[in-house]
Write an enzyme that holds these catalytic residues in place. Sequence first.
Site, PDB file in Angstrom:
ATOM      1  N   ASP A 545      18.784 -18.441   6.275  1.00 40.27           N
ATOM      2  CA  ASP A 545      17.648 -18.937   5.491  1.00 40.27           C
ATOM      3  C   ASP A 545      16.587 -19.515   6.428  1.00 40.27           C
ATOM      4  OD1 ASP A 545      18.979 -21.136   6.376  1.00 40.27           O
ATOM      5  OD2 ASP A 545      19.471 -21.932   4.390  1.00 40.27           O
ATOM      6  N   ASP A 546      15.686 -20.307   5.902  1.00 37.78           N
ATOM      7  CA  ASP A 546      14.615 -20.830   6.740  1.00 37.78           C
ATOM      8  C   ASP A 546      14.983 -22.149   7.395  1.00 37.78           C
ATOM      9  OD1 ASP A 546      12.966 -18.675   6.272  1.00 37.78           O
ATOM     10  OD2 ASP A 546      12.288 -19.518   4.359  1.00 37.78           O
TER      11      ASP A 546
END
Length: 675
Positions: A545-546
């Site tokens: 994910d980020d």
Amino acid sequence: NNNDIRTINHLRHVDSMATMPSGAGKIPRLNAVILGEALATEENDLVFPTDEFSQQAHVPSPQKYLEMYKRSIEDPAGFWSEIASQFYWKQKWDDSVYSENLDVSKGRVNIEWFKGGITNICYNCLDKNVEAGLGDKIALYWEGNDTGFDDSLTYSQLLHKVCQLANYLKDMGVQKGDAVVIYLPMLLELPITMLACARIGAVHSVVFAGFSAESLSQRIIDCKPKVVITCNAVKRGPKIIHLKDIVDAALVESTKTGVAIDTCLVYENQLAMKRDITKWQDGRDVWWQDVIPKYPTECAVEWVDAEDPLFLLYTSGSTGKPKGVLHTTGGYMVYTATTFKYAFDYKPSDVYWCTADCGWITGHSYVSYGPLLNGASCIVFEGAPNYPDSGRCWDIVDKYKYVTRYSRKSLRILGSVGEPINPSAWRWFYNVVGDSRCPISDTWWQTETGGFMITPLPGAWPQKPGSATFPFFGVKPVIVDEKGVEIEGECSGYLCVKGSWPGAFRTLYGDHERYETTYFKPFTGYYFTGDGDKDGYHWLTGRVDDVINVSGHRIGTAEVESALVSHPKCAEAAVVGIEHEVKGQAIYAFVTLVEGEPYSEELRKSLILTVRKQIGAFAAPERIHWAPGLPKTRSGKIMRRILRKIASGQLDELGDTSTLADPNVVEQLISLSNC
Ligand code: WTA
């Protein structure tokens, strides 16, 4: 038995899996080890525990593990309630040991363990151990930043100190369920404060003392504590950091939003700075040493439900707003104690040292709670591993040895956590630090999971450099593809967990919807970890994910981006992670300046400083890449995939850029790569 395992010298690649009954998931390869068929090829990198080690271990063989694991999966209620019974409960839990709904479509995601059970984790850490005769055993050793400065507390002494502070907090009106923010470095007062909160049912929220005033105020505003606890200053390596000034600035900010703090308790850390030059707000600020010693050393325990909140710990997610991960009492207690015992094969004569700061989850579960629940002697280290020089850690190991006088000979087990450890670092740790003798527990877990999830049990099976190996009791990791379909065998994908385990977090503070959306919606019916994983001996491949993991610090790209765009000369920013030899990952920021603003070295420095000030030094970008424009889709979404490739110099792997609103942007960015 282990001798059989060690006779395997010709290892063959097999895909044989030990299929566990009733949805237990697979224990690939471990069966192959048992059958003497473990892998050859480059993957045969298996490192066996010595017979001597295995024979004395809590879990001495793969068979024993499989037996226990099978039970934990087939009969979780029986497995966990047997363990939980070893703790003190004022009142036993209701009949159902746990209940869970992890499927949003079936209503609110809801996890409960030992509901109706009445207990107190501080009582289980301290009173119970004192009553069992451990009163004079050292609970916490303290090793200061500067060599030669140390301290220690026995279980009885720690209990007294905790009670004094607990009495003070009660006097200040702190009640069960109230939040207390703790902004302290690794002094003994940090675990003391956590335990004092737990004793009276208050919810502690420790903020790592490397966070900036902005980050601290953001957390204070979110959880609205009754009291903030800090110290005047701390020495970190050769530098003195004025923590109280940071707290003052944070409280100015929080007051602006209507969150005013009545009491700020300040420990005078004399080794760093005398009190006289500390800025003071009369009426609000109180010196710890002036009030706490006057309080009685006994304090009645506030009995709480197993599902009452124990603490909040903020962690980075994929938006700019940190998430307040909430852990409750009973399940967390049982889970941290049990994982500690097995992953470190804990023995009462051990001196245990975890280098993590209590500002992070590792310091919660494996400096404070896990070891104390086991009656262990644990070292709290204030300093840095490279001060006064890089030999500091091994000096400490030798200092606290008991058995022999030879360097590092007292080491029994090594641990690793927080990021993937690459096989060559693993080998150095194993061969050089552990003299090719000490097993390494490479423990994979998260703030959200409360305790270890995938970890070697050091005497039970061969380790594999770089792999966290197999799941802990009761944990059912699965790998899914992008459609959420479980895959297995030689494959990689998204790591999810099926079902619940006692240490799981129960919500995000004040935002249960975000809890469901982030963790339970991506793949229906599963907890989504945000990590990639390869099947077999579990091989964690990093965040998908980020979130960027810099030296084990979890940082959201969005947090860094919002810090950058708060700079008056920055129009837009996009942040990606790049591989870094030492830090695992580093932060790489693409920055678009406001129109007409020229690039300059000075501006670069000032952008980096903005991030340091807003988040903390650990989040400073490694690289600023000037970007006249960012690659966006026609709907305006930044294509980070392309930015990652540019950042890592993989220019021939940019992929399809035809969907970009302005494909020329990519050329421009590449031409500015070396500026
Ligand atoms: C990463 C730290 C590989 C992972 C305990 C996870 C790891 C994130 C390991 C959680 C490991 C943690 N091997 N990666 N042994 N341990 N991670 O919340 O990406 O600070 O999602 O908890 O660290 O970071 P957190």
